[in-house]
Design a protein around this motif. Structure first.
Motif, mmCIF file in Angstrom:
data_model
loop_
_atom_site.group_PDB
_atom_site.id
_atom_site.type_symbol
_atom_site.label_atom_id
_atom_site.label_comp_id
_atom_site.label_asym_id
_atom_site.label_seq_id
_atom_site.Cartn_x
_atom_site.Cartn_y
_atom_site.Cartn_z
ATOM 1 N N VAL A 11 0.834 -1.207 0.000
ATOM 2 C CA VAL A 11 0.000 0.000 0.000
ATOM 3 C C VAL A 11 0.868 1.257 0.000
ATOM 4 O O VAL A 11 0.613 2.198 -0.764
ATOM 5 C CB VAL A 11 -0.959 -0.005 1.217
ATOM 6 N N ILE A 12 1.911 1.274 0.843
ATOM 7 C CA ILE A 12 2.804 2.435 0.882
ATOM 8 C C ILE A 12 3.487 2.638 -0.474
ATOM 9 O O ILE A 12 3.609 3.765 -0.962
ATOM 10 C CB ILE A 12 3.850 2.273 2.007
ATOM 11 N N GLY A 13 3.913 1.555 -1.095
ATOM 12 C CA GLY A 13 4.551 1.645 -2.412
ATOM 13 C C GLY A 13 3.613 2.172 -3.474
ATOM 14 O O GLY A 13 4.005 2.985 -4.317
ATOM 15 N N MET A 14 2.350 1.736 -3.447
ATOM 16 C CA MET A 14 1.377 2.227 -4.423
ATOM 17 C C MET A 14 1.118 3.714 -4.245
ATOM 18 O O MET A 14 1.089 4.464 -5.223
ATOM 19 C CB MET A 14 0.058 1.461 -4.292
ATOM 20 N N ILE A 15 0.925 4.132 -2.991
ATOM 21 C CA ILE A 15 0.665 5.547 -2.724
ATOM 22 C C ILE A 15 1.864 6.395 -3.157
ATOM 23 O O ILE A 15 1.708 7.422 -3.813
ATOM 24 C CB ILE A 15 0.323 5.766 -1.235
ATOM 25 N N GLY A 16 3.060 5.954 -2.791
ATOM 26 C CA GLY A 16 4.260 6.691 -3.173
ATOM 27 C C GLY A 16 4.451 6.753 -4.668
ATOM 28 O O GLY A 16 4.837 7.790 -5.216
ATOM 29 N N LEU A 17 4.165 5.662 -5.345
ATOM 30 C CA LEU A 17 4.319 5.625 -6.796
ATOM 31 C C LEU A 17 3.370 6.606 -7.466
ATOM 32 O O LEU A 17 3.761 7.330 -8.383
ATOM 33 C CB LEU A 17 4.071 4.201 -7.299
ATOM 34 N N VAL A 18 2.137 6.668 -6.994
ATOM 35 C CA VAL A 18 1.159 7.593 -7.578
ATOM 36 C C VAL A 18 1.554 9.041 -7.288
ATOM 37 O O VAL A 18 1.616 9.874 -8.198
ATOM 38 C CB VAL A 18 -0.265 7.292 -7.046
ATOM 39 N N VAL A 19 1.841 9.343 -6.016
ATOM 40 C CA VAL A 19 2.144 10.727 -5.631
ATOM 41 C C VAL A 19 3.416 11.225 -6.310
ATOM 42 O O VAL A 19 3.423 12.288 -6.944
ATOM 43 C CB VAL A 19 2.266 10.840 -4.099
ATOM 44 N N PHE A 20 4.497 10.462 -6.195
ATOM 45 C CA PHE A 20 5.759 10.899 -6.778
ATOM 46 C C PHE A 20 5.732 10.819 -8.307
ATOM 47 O O PHE A 20 6.411 11.594 -8.980
ATOM 48 C CB PHE A 20 6.929 10.091 -6.224
ATOM 49 N N GLY A 21 4.968 9.893 -8.855
ATOM 50 C CA GLY A 21 4.832 9.816 -10.310
ATOM 51 C C GLY A 21 4.134 11.038 -10.874
ATOM 52 O O GLY A 21 4.552 11.587 -11.899
ATOM 53 N N ILE A 22 3.079 11.489 -10.208
ATOM 54 C CA ILE A 22 2.373 12.694 -10.657
ATOM 55 C C ILE A 22 3.291 13.906 -10.562
ATOM 56 O O ILE A 22 3.346 14.735 -11.473
ATOM 57 C CB ILE A 22 1.084 12.900 -9.836
ATOM 58 N N GLN A 23 4.044 14.004 -9.466
ATOM 59 C CA GLN A 23 4.987 15.116 -9.323
ATOM 60 C C GLN A 23 6.042 15.089 -10.420
ATOM 61 O O GLN A 23 6.405 16.125 -10.971
ATOM 62 C CB GLN A 23 5.676 15.064 -7.961
ATOM 63 N N ALA A 24 6.543 13.916 -10.744
ATOM 64 C CA ALA A 24 7.577 13.796 -11.770
ATOM 65 C C ALA A 24 7.036 14.200 -13.136
ATOM 66 O O ALA A 24 7.723 14.882 -13.908
ATOM 67 C CB ALA A 24 8.114 12.368 -11.813
ATOM 68 N N ILE A 49 11.452 5.503 -8.190
ATOM 69 C CA ILE A 49 12.135 4.209 -8.234
ATOM 70 C C ILE A 49 12.076 3.523 -6.872
ATOM 71 O O ILE A 49 11.802 2.318 -6.782
ATOM 72 C CB ILE A 49 13.589 4.390 -8.718
ATOM 73 N N VAL A 50 12.303 4.286 -5.800
ATOM 74 C CA VAL A 50 12.245 3.714 -4.447
ATOM 75 C C VAL A 50 10.834 3.216 -4.146
ATOM 76 O O VAL A 50 10.651 2.124 -3.582
ATOM 77 C CB VAL A 50 12.718 4.748 -3.398
ATOM 78 N N SER A 51 9.821 3.989 -4.529
ATOM 79 C CA SER A 51 8.436 3.564 -4.311
ATOM 80 C C SER A 51 8.126 2.280 -5.077
ATOM 81 O O SER A 51 7.438 1.400 -4.570
ATOM 82 C CB SER A 51 7.463 4.663 -4.729
ATOM 83 N N ALA A 52 8.638 2.182 -6.295
ATOM 84 C CA ALA A 52 8.423 0.967 -7.084
ATOM 85 C C ALA A 52 9.105 -0.236 -6.430
ATOM 86 O O ALA A 52 8.545 -1.338 -6.416
ATOM 87 C CB ALA A 52 8.938 1.165 -8.507
ATOM 88 N N LEU A 53 10.292 -0.032 -5.872
ATOM 89 C CA LEU A 53 10.982 -1.128 -5.186
ATOM 90 C C LEU A 53 10.232 -1.554 -3.921
ATOM 91 O O LEU A 53 10.128 -2.748 -3.634
ATOM 92 C CB LEU A 53 12.412 -0.730 -4.850
ATOM 93 N N VAL A 54 9.719 -0.578 -3.155
ATOM 94 C CA VAL A 54 8.925 -0.902 -1.962
ATOM 95 C C VAL A 54 7.677 -1.679 -2.362
ATOM 96 O O VAL A 54 7.302 -2.660 -1.718
ATOM 97 C CB VAL A 54 8.568 0.384 -1.188
#
Length: 68
Positions: A11-24, A49-54
């Motif tokens: 769940v943390i990885g998905m949230i991070g991927l969405v949030v940081f992906g939108i920012q990127a 990348i870190v979010s994807a690894l998590v």
């Protein structure tokens, strides 16, 4: 217990991927050169990348079976 940790990481990885992906994606600029649209990214892709690894570690922990 490992499945619970895996689910939390998933769940943390998905949230991070969405949030940081939108920012990127929002940190990119585009301009026109000879009629072609060119996009230049100034984003920091490390958090993505870190979010994807998590997310990947969480997925592996969630679906792995405990071997007896």
């Amino acid at each position: 217990m490992m499945k619970l940790v895996g689910a939390v990481l998933l769940v943390i990885g998905m949230i991070g991927l969405v949030v940081f992906g939108i920012q990127a994606f929002n940190d990119s600029e585009s301009f026109s050169v000879l009629g072609a649209e060119v996009a230049v990214s100034k984003a920091n892709w490390t958090p993505v990348i870190v979010s994807a690894l998590v997310l990947l570690v969480g997925f592996v922990l969630t679906v792995s079976r405990k071997k007896a």
